[in-house]
Design a protein around this motif. Structure first.
Motif, mmCIF file in Angstrom:
data_model
loop_
_atom_site.group_PDB
_atom_site.id
_atom_site.type_symbol
_atom_site.label_atom_id
_atom_site.label_comp_id
_atom_site.label_asym_id
_atom_site.label_seq_id
_atom_site.Cartn_x
_atom_site.Cartn_y
_atom_site.Cartn_z
ATOM 1 N N ARG A 1 2.512 1.778 -3.396
ATOM 2 C CA ARG A 1 1.542 2.222 -4.401
ATOM 3 C C ARG A 1 1.277 3.715 -4.286
ATOM 4 O O ARG A 1 1.151 4.415 -5.288
ATOM 5 C CB ARG A 1 0.238 1.433 -4.272
ATOM 6 N N ARG A 2 1.190 4.231 -3.048
ATOM 7 C CA ARG A 2 1.003 5.667 -2.844
ATOM 8 C C ARG A 2 2.156 6.457 -3.450
ATOM 9 O O ARG A 2 1.962 7.467 -4.122
ATOM 10 C CB ARG A 2 0.914 5.993 -1.352
ATOM 11 N N HIS A 3 3.372 5.991 -3.217
ATOM 12 C CA HIS A 3 4.545 6.666 -3.778
ATOM 13 C C HIS A 3 4.517 6.630 -5.305
ATOM 14 O O HIS A 3 4.844 7.626 -5.958
ATOM 15 C CB HIS A 3 5.833 6.030 -3.265
ATOM 16 N N ILE A 4 4.110 5.540 -5.860
ATOM 17 C CA ILE A 4 4.032 5.416 -7.324
ATOM 18 C C ILE A 4 3.004 6.392 -7.873
ATOM 19 O O ILE A 4 3.245 7.083 -8.858
ATOM 20 C CB ILE A 4 3.694 3.961 -7.730
ATOM 21 N N ARG A 5 1.839 6.464 -7.229
ATOM 22 C CA ARG A 5 0.792 7.389 -7.690
ATOM 23 C C ARG A 5 1.247 8.841 -7.611
ATOM 24 O O ARG A 5 1.012 9.629 -8.515
ATOM 25 C CB ARG A 5 -0.482 7.184 -6.879
ATOM 26 N N ARG A 6 1.908 9.203 -6.509
ATOM 27 C CA ARG A 6 2.419 10.577 -6.370
ATOM 28 C C ARG A 6 3.423 10.884 -7.472
ATOM 29 O O ARG A 6 3.404 11.964 -8.061
ATOM 30 C CB ARG A 6 3.078 10.766 -5.014
ATOM 31 N N LYS B 1 0.825 -1.211 0.000
ATOM 32 C CA LYS B 1 0.000 0.000 0.000
ATOM 33 C C LYS B 1 0.864 1.269 0.000
ATOM 34 O O LYS B 1 0.613 2.208 -0.758
ATOM 35 C CB LYS B 1 -0.901 -0.011 1.233
ATOM 36 N N ILE C 1 3.666 9.514 -10.442
ATOM 37 C CA ILE C 1 2.980 9.604 -11.739
ATOM 38 C C ILE C 1 2.254 10.950 -11.860
ATOM 39 O O ILE C 1 2.270 11.586 -12.915
ATOM 40 C CB ILE C 1 2.016 8.415 -11.927
ATOM 41 N N ARG C 2 1.604 11.408 -10.772
ATOM 42 C CA ARG C 2 0.917 12.696 -10.815
ATOM 43 C C ARG C 2 1.895 13.844 -11.058
ATOM 44 O O ARG C 2 1.617 14.760 -11.807
ATOM 45 C CB ARG C 2 0.152 12.933 -9.517
#
Length: 125
Positions: free
Chosen positions: A112-117, A109, A119-120
């Motif tokens: 995944r948060r780091h990946i989403r940040r 989890k 990508i944004r």
């Protein structure tokens, strides 16, 4: 018997469609030659079957037009010793490669948060 049907009966491919596509795509050779799905297979023929990253060199021992249990399907062919050794070495090489630097698991989890940040941030610039 047709080559694609034999490959399906010998359990190299899950469906006849997959077997037909593999033969038509040049992933299967009979006695060193590229062939068509309708080519007749006879005992004594040598096949080279590429399935994903695996390559099998086998000799046809028998013909069975029905898909039987795996134990019976294995009696339809004999894989060469070189082919078995090559596949095992390749499997071991991939296993070591995965252990060195590759990820063998899914991100948790937090990751995944780091990946989403990340990508944004990439999308904003």
């Amino acid at each position: 018997m047709r080559l694609d049907k034999w490959l399906w009966a010998a359990r190299f491919f899950k469906t006849r469609v997959l077997a037909t596509e593999a033969v038509a795509g040049g992933k299967v050779h009979v006695n060193g030659d590229r062939c068509k799905p309708a080519r007749k297979v006879h005992p004594g023929d040598r096949l080279t079957v590429q399935r994903g990253e695996e390559v099998f060199d086998v000799e046809v021992l028998g013909i069975n037009d029905k898909r039987r249990p795996a134990v019976e399907a294995q009696r339809l062919y004999a894989e060469t010793a070189e082919s078995v050794a090559r596949r095992e070495a390749e499997t071991e090489r991939r296993r070591q490669q995965r252990g060195e630097g590759g990820r063998a698991r899914r991100p948790d989890k937090r990751e995944r948060r780091h990946i989403r940040r990340f990508i944004r941030k990439e999308g904003e610039t």
